[in-house]
Design a protein around this motif. Structure first.
Motif, short mmCIF file in Angstrom:
data_model
loop_
_atom_site.label_atom_id
_atom_site.label_comp_id
_atom_site.label_asym_id
_atom_site.label_seq_id
_atom_site.Cartn_x
_atom_site.Cartn_y
_atom_site.Cartn_z
N PHE A 188 60.26 88.42 -28.84
CA PHE A 188 58.94 88.47 -28.20
C PHE A 188 59.06 88.37 -26.68
O PHE A 188 58.45 89.14 -25.94
CB PHE A 188 58.05 87.35 -28.73
N THR A 214 53.58 84.77 -31.82
CA THR A 214 54.80 85.02 -32.59
C THR A 214 54.54 84.66 -34.05
O THR A 214 54.07 83.56 -34.34
CB THR A 214 55.99 84.20 -32.05
N ALA A 235 63.03 85.32 -33.29
CA ALA A 235 61.71 85.95 -33.15
C ALA A 235 61.14 85.70 -31.76
O ALA A 235 60.55 86.60 -31.14
CB ALA A 235 60.75 85.43 -34.22
N TRP A 236 61.33 84.49 -31.26
CA TRP A 236 60.86 84.16 -29.91
C TRP A 236 61.61 84.97 -28.87
O TRP A 236 61.01 85.48 -27.94
CB TRP A 236 61.02 82.66 -29.65
#
Length: 103
Positions: free
Chosen positions: A80, A69, A76-77
């Motif tokens: 992902f 990441t 963002a995590w």
């Protein structure tokens, strides 16, 4: 994303934590029954040991995902994890998890 945030995310969005805790607690209880009665742990100690083992698993998961990441933000995590079906894979891994008794 830090370990506590990841743990919360996994708890809220998957069965990873609940599956692990169920299997871990069962294992620790079986292991505890093999102890002499005077040396057996109480339920609170079993819970502490299970939480410690969960923290190690969360740390391991985080360590494997972090390099993939770019941003370390929860959003963002989450992107992902969603885009790569990580939660499904983790749940599958937890259902296949077995604890081995040491002899």
């Amino acid at each position: 994303m830090d370990n506590d945030t990841l743990k919360t995310y996994l708890t809220e969005n998957s069965q990873v934590v609940s599956i692990f805790m169920e299997k871990c607690t069962d294992y620790l209880n079986k292991q505890n029954m093999d102890r002499l009665p005077a040396r057996r742990f109480n339920e609170a100690e079993i819970d502490r040991q299970a939480d410690k083992m969960l923290d190690e698993v969360i740390e391991n998961i985080r360590g494997k995902i972090a390099p993939h990441t770019r941003e370390q933000t929860p959003k963002a995590w989450a992107n992902f994890l969603s885009e790569n079906d990580v939660l499904d894979d983790l749940e599958l891994s937890m259902t296949e998890l077995s604890f081995e008794q040491e002899d």
